[in-house]
Design a protein around this motif. Structure first.
Motif, mmCIF file in Angstrom:
data_model
loop_
_atom_site.group_PDB
_atom_site.id
_atom_site.type_symbol
_atom_site.label_atom_id
_atom_site.label_comp_id
_atom_site.label_asym_id
_atom_site.label_seq_id
_atom_site.Cartn_x
_atom_site.Cartn_y
_atom_site.Cartn_z
ATOM 1 N N GLY A 116 0.806 -1.215 0.000
ATOM 2 C CA GLY A 116 0.000 0.000 0.000
ATOM 3 C C GLY A 116 0.838 1.263 0.000
ATOM 4 O O GLY A 116 2.048 1.239 -0.237
ATOM 5 N N ILE A 117 0.188 2.369 0.295
ATOM 6 C CA ILE A 117 0.854 3.663 0.249
ATOM 7 C C ILE A 117 2.012 3.753 1.230
ATOM 8 O O ILE A 117 3.004 4.410 0.944
ATOM 9 N N PHE A 118 1.900 3.099 2.368
ATOM 10 C CA PHE A 118 2.986 3.162 3.344
ATOM 11 C C PHE A 118 4.231 2.439 2.833
ATOM 12 O O PHE A 118 5.352 2.898 3.042
ATOM 13 N N HIS A 119 4.039 1.326 2.169
ATOM 14 C CA HIS A 119 5.161 0.587 1.583
ATOM 15 C C HIS A 119 5.849 1.438 0.514
ATOM 16 O O HIS A 119 7.070 1.568 0.497
ATOM 17 N N ASN A 120 5.041 2.004 -0.387
ATOM 18 C CA ASN A 120 5.607 2.792 -1.480
ATOM 19 C C ASN A 120 6.298 4.046 -0.971
ATOM 20 O O ASN A 120 7.368 4.418 -1.459
ATOM 21 N N PHE A 121 5.695 4.694 0.027
ATOM 22 C CA PHE A 121 6.282 5.916 0.580
ATOM 23 C C PHE A 121 7.621 5.634 1.249
ATOM 24 O O PHE A 121 8.604 6.350 1.040
ATOM 25 N N SER A 122 7.674 4.565 2.041
ATOM 26 C CA SER A 122 8.921 4.270 2.752
ATOM 27 C C SER A 122 10.029 3.844 1.796
ATOM 28 O O SER A 122 11.207 4.099 2.051
ATOM 29 N N GLN A 131 8.419 8.947 9.949
ATOM 30 C CA GLN A 131 7.419 10.008 9.986
ATOM 31 C C GLN A 131 6.131 9.595 9.274
ATOM 32 O O GLN A 131 5.404 10.420 8.752
ATOM 33 N N THR A 132 5.863 8.308 9.250
ATOM 34 C CA THR A 132 4.613 7.793 8.688
ATOM 35 C C THR A 132 3.820 7.131 9.813
ATOM 36 O O THR A 132 4.384 6.436 10.657
ATOM 37 N N TRP A 133 2.504 7.362 9.797
ATOM 38 C CA TRP A 133 1.650 6.885 10.880
ATOM 39 C C TRP A 133 0.352 6.278 10.357
ATOM 40 O O TRP A 133 -0.253 6.801 9.435
ATOM 41 N N LEU A 134 -0.061 5.200 11.014
ATOM 42 C CA LEU A 134 -1.365 4.582 10.824
ATOM 43 C C LEU A 134 -2.046 4.616 12.184
ATOM 44 O O LEU A 134 -1.606 3.940 13.117
ATOM 45 N N VAL A 143 -3.766 -4.453 9.967
ATOM 46 C CA VAL A 143 -3.319 -5.249 8.813
ATOM 47 C C VAL A 143 -2.882 -4.369 7.643
ATOM 48 O O VAL A 143 -2.156 -4.824 6.757
ATOM 49 N N LEU A 144 -3.298 -3.095 7.611
ATOM 50 C CA LEU A 144 -2.913 -2.191 6.522
ATOM 51 C C LEU A 144 -1.412 -1.906 6.519
ATOM 52 O O LEU A 144 -0.874 -1.450 5.521
ATOM 53 N N ALA A 145 -0.748 -2.195 7.620
ATOM 54 C CA ALA A 145 0.698 -1.984 7.714
ATOM 55 C C ALA A 145 1.481 -3.115 7.067
ATOM 56 O O ALA A 145 2.704 -3.038 6.940
ATOM 57 N N ALA A 153 5.526 -2.592 6.300
ATOM 58 C CA ALA A 153 6.037 -1.327 5.767
ATOM 59 C C ALA A 153 7.165 -0.830 6.665
ATOM 60 O O ALA A 153 7.007 -0.752 7.885
ATOM 61 N N ASN A 154 8.288 -0.520 6.084
ATOM 62 C CA ASN A 154 9.466 -0.099 6.845
ATOM 63 C C ASN A 154 9.214 1.185 7.622
ATOM 64 O O ASN A 154 8.783 2.185 7.058
ATOM 65 N N GLY A 155 9.510 1.145 8.918
ATOM 66 C CA GLY A 155 9.489 2.344 9.738
ATOM 67 C C GLY A 155 8.130 2.892 10.107
ATOM 68 O O GLY A 155 8.029 3.886 10.818
ATOM 69 N N LEU A 156 7.047 2.272 9.637
ATOM 70 C CA LEU A 156 5.707 2.793 9.887
ATOM 71 C C LEU A 156 5.360 2.707 11.366
ATOM 72 O O LEU A 156 5.540 1.671 12.003
ATOM 73 N N ASN A 157 4.861 3.800 11.921
ATOM 74 C CA ASN A 157 4.356 3.832 13.289
ATOM 75 C C ASN A 157 2.883 3.433 13.256
ATOM 76 O O ASN A 157 2.101 4.013 12.495
#
Length: 200
Positions: A116-122, A131-134, A143-145, A153-157
């Motif tokens: 998803g967007i978190f994967h692509n952003f990281s 600096q990414t948050w769910l 599960v979206l992480a 997703a790398n580094g996602l909070n």
């Protein structure tokens, strides 16, 4: 002054909307050079439960005065997103984050197949991974992480559900306290928020 874009995606995930469709873009269509964007911070707000007929489909929009008068004029309102499959929370949110329809159990036991967007952003901005948050009232949206194809997703909070532990349903009041704290202290570059109390 920091630029912030609110993508107020008021997606009715607990019922069916009329005129359903979802645009499918090829990778070539959505890969845009970062230099074209002026936005530094993006917050995607999903309010779980309002019907189109009671919000933007209602002529005077009398039930959503704050969204109509305060939020939209100061942000970006993306209205061309419709759910034309099952109107369940997990599948609906996975469609938002991945751009693909996936039939997922609504219990939060199925991991989305696609990143998803978190994967692509990281991957594109490794320096901003932290600096990414769910942040979601519903624990099952943790599960979206994750992704079957790409893993976590790398580094996602992640802070979902009761005490942010990925279980149960926390009240929006408590989640809003966490959201305010994150916005004040962390300056997230990318943030997805789910609030559930409209359903209640």
């Amino acid at each position: 002054m920091k630029r912030i874009t609110f993508l107020s995606l008021l997606i009715a995930l607990s019922f069916s909307l009329s005129s359903h469709y979802c645009s499918r873009l090829s990778p070539e269509q959505y890969q845009v050079s970062p230099e074209r964007y002026k936005t530094e911070y993006v917050v995607i707000l999903v309010i779980d439960g309002p019907r189109y007929t009671e919000t933007y489909g209602e002529k005077s929009q009398k039930y959503i005065p704050f969204l109509r008068d305060s939020l939209i004029p100061n942000g970006v309102f993306f209205e061309s997103f419709y759910n034309n499959r099952v109107t369940l929370t997990v599948s609906g949110h996975a469609a938002i984050t991945t751009g693909r329809y996936q039939t997922l159990r609504n219990s939060g036991q199925d991991i989305p197949r696609h990143p998803g967007i978190f994967h692509n952003f990281s991957n594109q901005y490794p320096e901003w991974q932290k600096q990414t948050w769910l942040l979601t009232s519903k624990g099952k949206l943790e599960v979206l992480a994750d992704s079957k194809k790409s893993g976590k997703a790398n580094g996602l909070n992640v802070y979902c559900g009761i005490d942010g532990k990925g279980a149960g349903y926390a009240s929006d009041h408590l989640i809003m306290k966490k959201i305010e704290s994150v916005l004040d202290k962390e300056s997230p570059k990318l943030m997805l928020i789910n609030l559930l109390d409209v359903d209640v």
